[in-house]
Design a protein around this motif. Structure first.
Motif, PDB file in Angstrom:
ATOM      1  N   PRO A  23     -18.524  24.696  -6.987  1.00 50.95           N
ATOM      2  CA  PRO A  23     -18.194  24.611  -5.565  1.00 50.95           C
ATOM      3  C   PRO A  23     -16.693  24.747  -5.316  1.00 50.95           C
ATOM      4  O   PRO A  23     -15.875  24.402  -6.161  1.00 50.95           O
ATOM      5  N   TYR A  76     -16.868  21.992   1.373  1.00 46.25           N
ATOM      6  CA  TYR A  76     -17.046  22.756   0.150  1.00 46.25           C
ATOM      7  C   TYR A  76     -18.282  23.636   0.273  1.00 46.25           C
ATOM      8  O   TYR A  76     -19.203  23.314   1.030  1.00 46.25           O
ATOM      9  N   ARG A  78     -21.193  25.912  -2.102  1.00 45.97           N
ATOM     10  CA  ARG A  78     -21.748  26.217  -3.421  1.00 45.97           C
ATOM     11  C   ARG A  78     -22.810  27.304  -3.262  1.00 45.97           C
ATOM     12  O   ARG A  78     -23.453  27.410  -2.224  1.00 45.97           O
TER      13      ARG A  78
END
Length: 109
Positions: A23, A76, A78
Motif C-alpha cells: 500500500p 492509502y 492497495r
C-alpha cells in the motif's frame, strides 16, 4: 520529458505498478512514478487522483485510512485481485502496442 499524451492510456499501469509491492498514498505514488521514469515523466496531481478514483470505482484499488500527518489521516491505496488482473492485461496490451508501433518507427542510420 515525455508528453502526457503519450502516457495517457497507461496511467493505470503506472499507478497499479506503484502499489504492487504494498500500500501507498498519493504523494508517494507520484514520487515513485517520477523516480521510476528517471524524471522523464511527472504525473499531474489531477491525473493521479482521477486515475486512483477510477481504479477504486472499478474495484482495482481499495483505499483505507492510515496514520495521521499534520492532524489529518492519510489515505492509502492497495491493489486488489481485480487490480492485479487489470495490471497483467494492461501489460500484455502494452507489449502488443509496442510491437505494432515499432513497425512504424524507423531507426535512424
Amino acid at each position: 520529458m515525455i508528453s502526457s499524451d503519450v502516457i495517457r492510456g497507461y496511467v493505470d499501469v503506472l499507478v497499479l505498478d506503484s502499489v504492487l509491492d504494498g500500500p501507498s498514498y498519493g504523494y508517494a505514488i507520484s514520487k515513485r512514478i517520477e523516480e521510476k521514469s528517471g524524471g522523464q515523466y511527472v504525473i499531474k496531481e489531477t491525473t493521479l487522483y482521477s486515475a486512483m478514483r477510477r481504479l477504486e470505482e472499478s474495484g482495482a484499488l481499495e483505499s483505507f485510512a492510515g496514520g495521521e500527518t499534520q492532524g489529518r489521516p492519510r489515505t492509502y491505496y492497495r491493489i486488489t485481485p481485480t487490480g492485479e488482473d487489470l495490471y497483467q492485461a494492461k501489460c500484455a496490451e502494452w507489449h502488443e502496442t509496442r510491437e505494432v508501433i515499432g513497425r512504424f518507427v524507423r531507426e535512424e542510420n
